[in-house]
Motif scaffolding. Structure first.
Motif, mmCIF file in Angstrom:
data_model
loop_
_atom_site.group_PDB
_atom_site.id
_atom_site.type_symbol
_atom_site.label_atom_id
_atom_site.label_comp_id
_atom_site.label_asym_id
_atom_site.label_seq_id
_atom_site.Cartn_x
_atom_site.Cartn_y
_atom_site.Cartn_z
ATOM 1 N N ARG A 225 0.908 -1.373 0.132
ATOM 2 C CA ARG A 225 -0.069 -0.041 -0.038
ATOM 3 C C ARG A 225 1.032 1.275 -0.076
ATOM 4 O O ARG A 225 1.805 1.471 0.514
ATOM 5 C CB ARG A 225 -0.780 -0.010 1.295
ATOM 6 C CG ARG A 225 -1.943 -0.934 1.299
ATOM 7 C CD ARG A 225 -2.975 -0.879 -0.035
ATOM 8 N NE ARG A 225 -3.552 0.398 -0.061
ATOM 9 C CZ ARG A 225 -4.602 0.888 0.699
ATOM 10 N NH1 ARG A 225 -5.413 -0.171 1.338
ATOM 11 N NH2 ARG A 225 -5.038 2.026 0.500
ATOM 12 N N ALA A 226 0.498 2.516 -0.749
ATOM 13 C CA ALA A 226 1.059 3.492 -0.772
ATOM 14 C C ALA A 226 0.204 4.629 -1.106
ATOM 15 O O ALA A 226 -0.913 4.207 -1.545
ATOM 16 C CB ALA A 226 2.385 3.357 -1.891
ATOM 17 N N TRP A 227 0.417 5.919 -0.328
ATOM 18 C CA TRP A 227 -0.490 6.840 -0.375
ATOM 19 C C TRP A 227 -0.014 8.185 -1.084
ATOM 20 O O TRP A 227 1.266 8.513 -0.824
ATOM 21 C CB TRP A 227 -1.210 7.066 0.814
ATOM 22 C CG TRP A 227 -1.846 5.757 1.569
ATOM 23 C CD1 TRP A 227 -3.059 5.395 1.119
ATOM 24 C CD2 TRP A 227 -1.039 4.983 2.288
ATOM 25 N NE1 TRP A 227 -3.232 4.251 1.856
ATOM 26 C CE2 TRP A 227 -2.139 3.989 2.635
ATOM 27 C CE3 TRP A 227 0.241 4.800 2.961
ATOM 28 C CZ2 TRP A 227 -1.661 2.734 3.480
ATOM 29 C CZ3 TRP A 227 0.464 3.873 3.572
ATOM 30 C CH2 TRP A 227 -0.404 2.706 3.777
ATOM 31 N N ALA A 228 -1.061 8.890 -1.597
ATOM 32 C CA ALA A 228 -0.254 10.287 -2.071
ATOM 33 C C ALA A 228 -1.749 11.165 -2.317
ATOM 34 O O ALA A 228 -2.685 10.759 -3.056
ATOM 35 C CB ALA A 228 0.289 10.122 -3.591
ATOM 36 N N ASP A 229 -1.794 12.237 -1.787
ATOM 37 C CA ASP A 229 -3.189 13.079 -1.752
ATOM 38 C C ASP A 229 -3.097 13.497 -3.085
ATOM 39 O O ASP A 229 -4.297 13.591 -3.466
ATOM 40 C CB ASP A 229 -2.879 14.522 -0.819
ATOM 41 C CG ASP A 229 -2.848 13.915 0.826
ATOM 42 O OD1 ASP A 229 -3.318 12.752 1.057
ATOM 43 O OD2 ASP A 229 -2.335 14.691 1.499
ATOM 44 N N GLU A 230 -2.019 13.731 -3.785
ATOM 45 C CA GLU A 230 -2.480 14.202 -5.203
ATOM 46 C C GLU A 230 -2.787 13.319 -6.522
ATOM 47 O O GLU A 230 -2.990 13.627 -7.476
ATOM 48 C CB GLU A 230 -0.982 14.712 -5.605
ATOM 49 C CG GLU A 230 -0.361 16.092 -4.783
ATOM 50 C CD GLU A 230 0.658 15.311 -3.655
ATOM 51 O OE1 GLU A 230 1.304 16.113 -2.978
ATOM 52 O OE2 GLU A 230 0.329 14.162 -3.378
ATOM 53 N N LEU A 231 -2.869 12.023 -5.830
ATOM 54 C CA LEU A 231 -3.167 10.904 -6.619
ATOM 55 C C LEU A 231 -4.691 10.646 -6.421
ATOM 56 O O LEU A 231 -5.188 9.401 -7.013
ATOM 57 C CB LEU A 231 -2.305 9.638 -6.660
ATOM 58 C CG LEU A 231 -0.908 9.882 -6.795
ATOM 59 C CD1 LEU A 231 0.109 8.777 -6.890
ATOM 60 C CD2 LEU A 231 -0.821 10.179 -8.508
#
Length: 255
Positions: A225-231
Motif C-alpha cells: 500500500r502507498a498513498w499520495a493526496d495528489e493521486l
C-alpha cells in the motif's frame, strides 16, 4: 523497496509514471519497458495485434532482471478488446512468462472501482465509438453498471498524448453522469496524473485514470500500500474517514 514492472506500448504518456513515483514519496520503483505498438490505431485488429503474446513477451526478461515483484500490461484497449475471457488469458500468459503476478490496466479499472465500493460508473474515453463500447461491455462483464459512455473519436495514441489540461478536464466533464459513482478515463496514452486533484474537485466524485490505476494495480499485486493526496481518492491516505463516505461524495479527514 517495492518494484512494479510496467509493459507500456509505444511512447505517448509514459512520463506519467515517474511523476507518480515522485508523488508516492516512498520506496516504490516503477521501471517501464516499452513494447512494440505496431500500427498506432484504436481499431480492433490493430489493438489485438498490439497485445499479441510475442510483442508482450519481448519486454518480460528485462522486467524480471529489474527485480520486479509484479507486472502490469499498461494498456487498456490492448486488453479489453479481447473480451473478458480473452483479457484473462492474456494476463495468465504474461504471468507464466514472467513468473510473476500479472494484470493489465483493463482489470486494474475493475479492481479499483470495487476497492472504492462503487458499482455505477461513467466512461470518458478518447477512443472512437466502437472501441469505447467494447470497454463498456468489458465493465459490464465485471458486474458494473455503465451509466454513460462518452467517446472522443481519437484514432491514434500519438494524438492522445498531445492532449493537455483543458482537453483532459473537458473530457472528464463531458463524460460525467449524475448517476455515476465514479468516472473512468481509460487510455494510458492520456496524460492525467497532473490533473487528478482538479478532476475530482471539478466532478465531486472519484476519477480513475489509466496510468493511475495501472500503478495501483501493480502495488496491489505486490501486496503493498502507498498513498499520495495528489493521486486522488484511490490513493487516499488511511487517515481518511470512510465510515460516512459513500461513492460520489468527497471523503472527510478525521478531526
Amino acid at each position: 523497496m517495492t518494484t512494479v514492472g510496467l509493459l507500456y506500448p509505444g511512447y505517448s504518456a509514459e512520463d506519467d509514471y515517474p511523476r507518480i513515483a515522485v508523488l508516492l514519496d516512498s520506496d516504490v520503483r516503477l521501471p517501464l519497458f516499452h513494447t512494440d505498438i505496431g500500427e498506432d490505431a484504436h481499431r480492433t485488429d490493430a489493438l489485438i495485434e498490439m497485445g499479441a503474446p510475442e510483442r508482450l513477451a519481448a519486454g518480460v526478461e528485462e522486467l524480471r532482471l529489474a527485480g520486479a515483484e509484479s507486472l502490469v500490461w499498461a494498456c487498456t484497449s490492448g486488453g479489453f478488446i479481447r473480451g473478458w475471457s480473452g483479457a484473462q488469458k492474456q494476463i495468465r500468459e504474461l504471468a507464466q512468462a514472467a513468473g510473476l503476478p500479472a494484470s493489465s490496466t483493463s482489470f486494474a479499472f475493475v479492481h479499483a472501482v470495487r476497492a472504492l465500493g462503487a458499482t455505477r460508473v461513467a466512461v470518458a474515453a478518447t477512443y472512437p465509438d466502437d472501441i469505447t463500447a467494447c470497454f463498456a461491455e468489458f465493465l459490464r462483464a465485471a458486474g458494473l453498471e455503465v451509466t454513460a459512455a462518452r467517446a472522443s473519436g481519437i484514432v491514434t495514441a500519438a494524438e492522445v498524448g498531445t492532449w493537455g489540461r483543458e482537453q483532459v478536464v473537458g473530457l472528464a466533464r463531458a463524460g460525467d453522469d449524475p448517476r455515476a459513482e465514479a468516472v473512468l478515463m481509460p487510455d494510458t496514452a492520456l496524460h492525467t496524473v497532473a490533473y487528478l486533484e482538479e478532476l475530482e474537485a471539478e466532478l465531486g466524485k472519484p476519477v480513475l485514470t489509466a496510468n493511475q490505476v495501472t500503478v495501483w494495480e501493480g502495488l496491489r499485486l505486490a501486496d503493498r500500500r502507498a498513498w499520495a493526496d495528489e493521486l486522488g481518492t484511490l490513493f487516499a491516505r488511511p487517515d481518511w474517514d470512510r465510515s460516512e463516505w459513500k461513492p460520489g461524495q468527497e471523503e472527510r479527514r478525521r478531526e
